[in-house]
Design a protein around this motif. Sequence first.
Motif, short mmCIF file in Angstrom:
data_model
loop_
_atom_site.label_atom_id
_atom_site.label_comp_id
_atom_site.label_asym_id
_atom_site.label_seq_id
_atom_site.Cartn_x
_atom_site.Cartn_y
_atom_site.Cartn_z
N THR A 80 0.83 -1.22 0.00
CA THR A 80 0.00 0.00 0.00
C THR A 80 0.85 1.26 0.00
O THR A 80 0.32 2.36 -0.04
CB THR A 80 -0.91 0.03 1.24
N GLY A 81 2.20 1.09 0.08
CA GLY A 81 3.09 2.24 0.16
C GLY A 81 3.37 2.69 1.58
O GLY A 81 4.03 3.70 1.81
N THR A 82 2.87 1.91 2.55
CA THR A 82 3.07 2.24 3.96
C THR A 82 4.41 1.71 4.46
O THR A 82 4.75 0.55 4.20
CB THR A 82 1.94 1.66 4.82
N LYS A 83 5.15 2.55 5.17
CA LYS A 83 6.43 2.13 5.72
C LYS A 83 6.18 1.37 7.02
O LYS A 83 5.48 1.86 7.92
CB LYS A 83 7.32 3.35 5.98
N ARG A 84 6.72 0.16 7.13
CA ARG A 84 6.49 -0.68 8.30
C ARG A 84 7.81 -1.19 8.87
O ARG A 84 8.78 -1.35 8.15
CB ARG A 84 5.59 -1.86 7.95
N LYS A 85 7.78 -1.45 10.18
CA LYS A 85 8.96 -1.99 10.84
C LYS A 85 8.81 -3.50 11.00
O LYS A 85 7.73 -4.01 11.31
CB LYS A 85 9.14 -1.36 12.22
N LYS A 86 9.90 -4.23 10.77
CA LYS A 86 9.90 -5.68 10.89
C LYS A 86 11.02 -6.09 11.85
O LYS A 86 12.14 -5.57 11.76
CB LYS A 86 10.12 -6.33 9.52
N MET A 87 10.72 -7.00 12.77
CA MET A 87 11.73 -7.48 13.70
C MET A 87 11.56 -8.98 13.91
O MET A 87 10.44 -9.48 13.98
CB MET A 87 11.62 -6.77 15.05
N LYS A 88 12.68 -9.70 13.97
CA LYS A 88 12.64 -11.13 14.29
C LYS A 88 13.84 -11.45 15.17
O LYS A 88 14.98 -11.10 14.84
CB LYS A 88 12.67 -11.98 13.02
N ARG A 89 13.58 -12.14 16.28
CA ARG A 89 14.60 -12.45 17.26
C ARG A 89 14.98 -13.94 17.22
O ARG A 89 14.36 -14.73 16.54
CB ARG A 89 14.12 -12.11 18.67
N GLY A 90 15.99 -14.27 18.02
CA GLY A 90 16.29 -15.67 18.30
C GLY A 90 17.30 -16.33 17.39
O GLY A 90 17.41 -17.56 17.37
N PHE A 91 18.08 -15.58 16.62
CA PHE A 91 19.09 -16.17 15.74
C PHE A 91 20.37 -16.45 16.53
O PHE A 91 20.87 -15.59 17.27
CB PHE A 91 19.41 -15.23 14.57
N LYS A 92 20.92 -17.64 16.35
CA LYS A 92 22.14 -17.99 17.06
C LYS A 92 23.35 -17.25 16.51
O LYS A 92 24.28 -16.92 17.26
CB LYS A 92 22.37 -19.50 16.99
N LEU A 93 23.34 -17.01 15.19
CA LEU A 93 24.47 -16.35 14.54
C LEU A 93 24.01 -15.06 13.88
O LEU A 93 22.88 -14.95 13.40
CB LEU A 93 25.09 -17.26 13.49
N LYS A 94 24.92 -14.10 13.81
CA LYS A 94 24.63 -12.82 13.18
C LYS A 94 24.29 -13.00 11.70
O LYS A 94 23.38 -12.37 11.18
CB LYS A 94 25.83 -11.89 13.35
N ARG A 95 25.05 -13.88 11.04
CA ARG A 95 24.81 -14.07 9.61
C ARG A 95 23.43 -14.66 9.33
O ARG A 95 22.85 -14.43 8.28
CB ARG A 95 25.91 -14.94 8.98
#
Length: 366
Positions: free
Chosen positions: A22-37
């Motif tokens: 829709t053209g709306t700017k949204r924030k996305k977050m996801k946690r729990g990764f063991k490695l940065k990559r």
Amino acid sequence: MPAYKDEAHGTFYASFYYTDFTGTKRKKMKRGFKLKRDALEWERQFLLQKNADPDMRFGDFVSIYRSEKRERIREHTWESKDNIIDTKILPYFKDRTLSEIEPRDVIAWQNTLMGIRQKNGKPYSPTYLKSIHSQLSAIFNYAVKYYRLKQNPAEIAGNMGKETHKEMLFWTKAEYLQFAQAMMDKPMSYYAFEMLYWCGIRMGELLALTPADFDFERFTLTINKSYQRLKGQDVITAPKTSKSNRVIRIPRFLAEEMQDYLKSLYGLRSTDRIFPITKNYLHHEMDRGAKQAGVKRIRIHDLRHSHVSLLIEMGFSAVAIAERVGHESIDITYRYAHLFPDKQTEMANRLDDEWTKKGERACPAK
């Protein structure tokens, strides 16, 4: 595209902004990764999906395909597609980059599937192999059409297996009447088969019927739904095709039979299924009745063929028959062409009549 350390848990997380459809700017977050990559890769794949980029993983694209196609396909049909995708396609391609899958990769996949032997020692049937390939090709076609994939590697590789049509069987009216006589000891079975034979409806349409679908004053039956048993649950869906939504006339004798049947069902509400039975029940009853009546065993769906063949024998056109059974007229013409009377001789004779209608015609000089 930074990834962040979650000091409290000793893991990493991705946090970023994206623009939705829709053209709306949204924030996305996801946690729990063991490695940065891993966090960075997850963010990359997410943005590839949102940007319709064919460089995403095949498995991620399939998630998009499912979410966008799921509501457009009948539940029973989708259940079959889901099984093929999960067991025959994703195990081979899910971690590959969508745009990097080549025709040779599809050929290698085909060879693997064709070499598989089931528990009974037999390979997959040609029809099933064709269905598997068709589903893979449908996924790639979707990517070509909507996600800028340059080509469909499954189409270039060519199909595997082949489509085989089961022999079309049908009962004559005499054979059906013998069978119906054998069914009279179980009223529900008898009336179910009466509806199938004399109306030519599909089994799912039969099992979805309610009292509200009948108009006994006008002698009509409304077909607007279908019954399926999915994952142990009774499910009422839309009919198979748009043509399947129809109102048909039923013969007077059948209307009288169905009125008697509905009166025999105690406490029946207008929206209750009048045949609360399963497809397996009807198959068993078909076995029993055919054996007892001494007629050849046909499939339940062949009763629909029997109805069509009866109407053809009675002289009705393909257009009229198609309207009754919920098909396109061209399908009736193609599938039942061998049952329609041969009109070629009549056409030639009529053309002869036209040629001579105004008297003797001049012949070319010799």
